[in-house]
Enzyme design. Structure first.
Site, PDB file in Angstrom:
ATOM      1  N   PRO A  75       0.527  -0.953   0.043  1.00 25.90           N
ATOM      2  CA  PRO A  75       0.003  -0.022  -0.377  1.00 25.90           C
ATOM      3  C   PRO A  75       0.821   0.976   0.408  1.00 25.90           C
ATOM      4  O   PRO A  75       1.999   1.137   0.581  1.00 25.90           O
ATOM      5  CB  PRO A  75      -1.104   0.646   1.374  1.00 25.90           C
ATOM      6  CG  PRO A  75      -1.022  -1.870   1.627  1.00 25.90           C
ATOM      7  CD  PRO A  75       0.373  -2.136   1.085  1.00 25.90           C
ATOM      8  N   CYS A  76       0.154   2.645  -0.676  1.00 25.31           N
ATOM      9  CA  CYS A  76       0.751   3.335  -1.222  1.00 25.31           C
ATOM     10  C   CYS A  76       0.616   4.600  -0.200  1.00 25.31           C
ATOM     11  O   CYS A  76       1.342   5.486  -0.197  1.00 25.31           O
ATOM     12  CB  CYS A  76       0.949   3.588  -2.240  1.00 25.31           C
ATOM     13  SG  CYS A  76      -0.516   3.919  -3.015  1.00 25.31           S
TER      14      CYS A  76
END
Ligand SMILES: C[S@@+](CC[C@H](N)C(=O)[O-])C[C@H]1O[C@@H](n2cnc3c(N)ncnc32)[C@H](O)[C@@H]1O
Length: 391
Positions: A75-76
């Site tokens: 996830p960013c």
């Protein structure tokens, strides 16, 4: 004899990356995703048998199978332009989980996809250090920011792609498309919004997904939906409709007459230009995000707009109501712009499915990466123990 190229998809979401790799003959042997609706969409398309619908950190080492390739997008939000930039954000540690899987699956190649700014993050620097003198020392890394539009996807979406290889250097795939291809370059022009949603009925007949449930992972879940099931409209207020009508293709909030501006924008005359924006037919779309169904979140109004009446009071044309489509793109249209097959199977509520769509890697970009890596995997290790007969 051909190889059965085994792949593990981590942070698999609804399977955008896997769509691209599977289309090149890769066989998923494990997918991990903790959002149960996303995992269920993945399972509805690729089978439940190899999906762990849970936290990656809770997957024991012993259940990690060997694989030729490990792919995934930790996830960013931790370093996205849209999120907090806290390097201690626990989500930024999840790439270490990715490395744990690499250690146990012993892939010849791994692929990490992340936001465009990933290469500027401290986590990326640590990844380079691991490859230089740490756990990943066997792997040679290549990385670049790729734009999905340059690989035949009708969307401008920039992602950092890292390819790690212990079978020799593997370059990032070369672009196949360009905005304005030079003569003789061999490149094709960018695909456009018209190419992917031009034939979709302009006026969806419903606001709701069909009332249908299926049992997945032992629980009843909304779905499975496919195709025009996802072609749903919203029910905007007359004020919202009034606003949409003044936004031409490529335009946005700055096209709204002052009298129609919401207070928050009226008080903030500068800022993001693409909100309340309208797509253009003959360009790739902007990046599809998880809330594409809210026009105030981006350039997500349907591209069909023809000037109608001149409104003296505002000094502007409003849309012609017959020749214009004053609504946001539907979930189905967003899924096509994100390069999902039109018969992809979806599980979840409207909001869950929108999140799955917006989080995905467009399959055309994933396919280009798979095409680049596949010949390297096929030419190494004739002695590979997993060499199998063609199915
Ligand atoms: C950018 S999305 C991946 C999209 C996917 N590669 C695709 O192409 O469809 C990242 C995913 O990681 C999942 N995720 C986040 N933390 C996780 C965790 N601790 N364990 C498992 N999955 C997690 C999120 O639910 C989200 O679906």
């Amino acid at each position: 004899m051909t190889k059965n190229l085994r792949m593990i998809d981590l942070f698999a979401g609804c399977g955008g990356m896997t769509v691209g790799f599977a289309s090149e003959g890769f066989k998923p042997v494990l997918a991990v995703e903790w959002d149960r609706a996303a995992a269920a969409t993945y399972a509805a398309n690729f089978g439940e048998d190899h999906v762990i619908a849970g936290d990656i950190a809770a997957v024991p080492d012993e259940v990690i199978p060997e694989a030729d390739i490990v792919i995934g997008g930790p996830p960013c939000q931790g370093f996205s332009n849209l999120g907090l930039k806290d390097i201690n954000d626990p989500r930024n540690q999840l790439w270490r989980e990715f490395m744990r899987f690499v250690k146990h699956a012993r892939p010849k190649v791994f692929v990490i996809e992340n936001v465009d700014r990933f290469a500027k993050s401290p986590e990326f620097a640590m990844l380079l250090a691991e490859a230089d003198h740490g756990a990943l020392v066997e792997y040679e890394l290549q990385h670049a920011v790729l734009n999905a539009a340059d690989y035949g996807v009708a969307q401008r979406r920039k992602r950092t792609i890292v390819i790690g290889s212990r079978i020799g250097r593997i370059e990032l795939p070369a672009a196949t498309h360009a905005k304005e291809p030079a003569t003789g370059s061999g490149l094709l022009p960018w695909r456009t919004v018209r190419d992917v949603i031009g034939d979709i009925p302009p006026h969806p007949s419903t606001t709701e997904l069909p009332a249908r449930t299926s049992e997945i992972f032992g629980d009843p879940m909304p779905g499975v939906f496919r195709g025009l099931d996802l072609h749903i409209r919203r029910t905007p207020t007359s004020k919202s409709l009034d606003r949409y009508s003044f936004v031409p293709p490529g335009g946005g909030r700055f096209d709204l007459p002052a009298a129609l501006l919401p207070n928050c924008w009226a008080n903030k005359p500068t800022g993001t230009t693409d909100v309340m924006g309208r797509l253009r037919w003959d360009m790739p779309s902007v990046t599809i995000r998880t809330e594409f169904f809210k026009p105030e979140k981006g350039q997500y109004l349907h591209p069909q707009w023809e000037a109608g009446d001149w409104v003296e009071e505002y000094g502007k044309h409003r849309s012609d109501p017959v020749r214009s489509v004053d609504r946001v793109i539907s979930h189905f249209e967003a899924s096509l712009i994100q390069d999902f097959p039109s018969d992809y199977r979806w599980v979840g509520t409207k909001i869950q499915i929108a999140r799955q769509i917006g989080n995905a890697v467009p399959s055309g970009l994933a396919r280009a990466i798979a095409q680049q890596i596949k010949p390297h995997l096929l030419t190494v290790g004739a002695s590979d123990a997993r060499e199998l007969s063609a199915a």
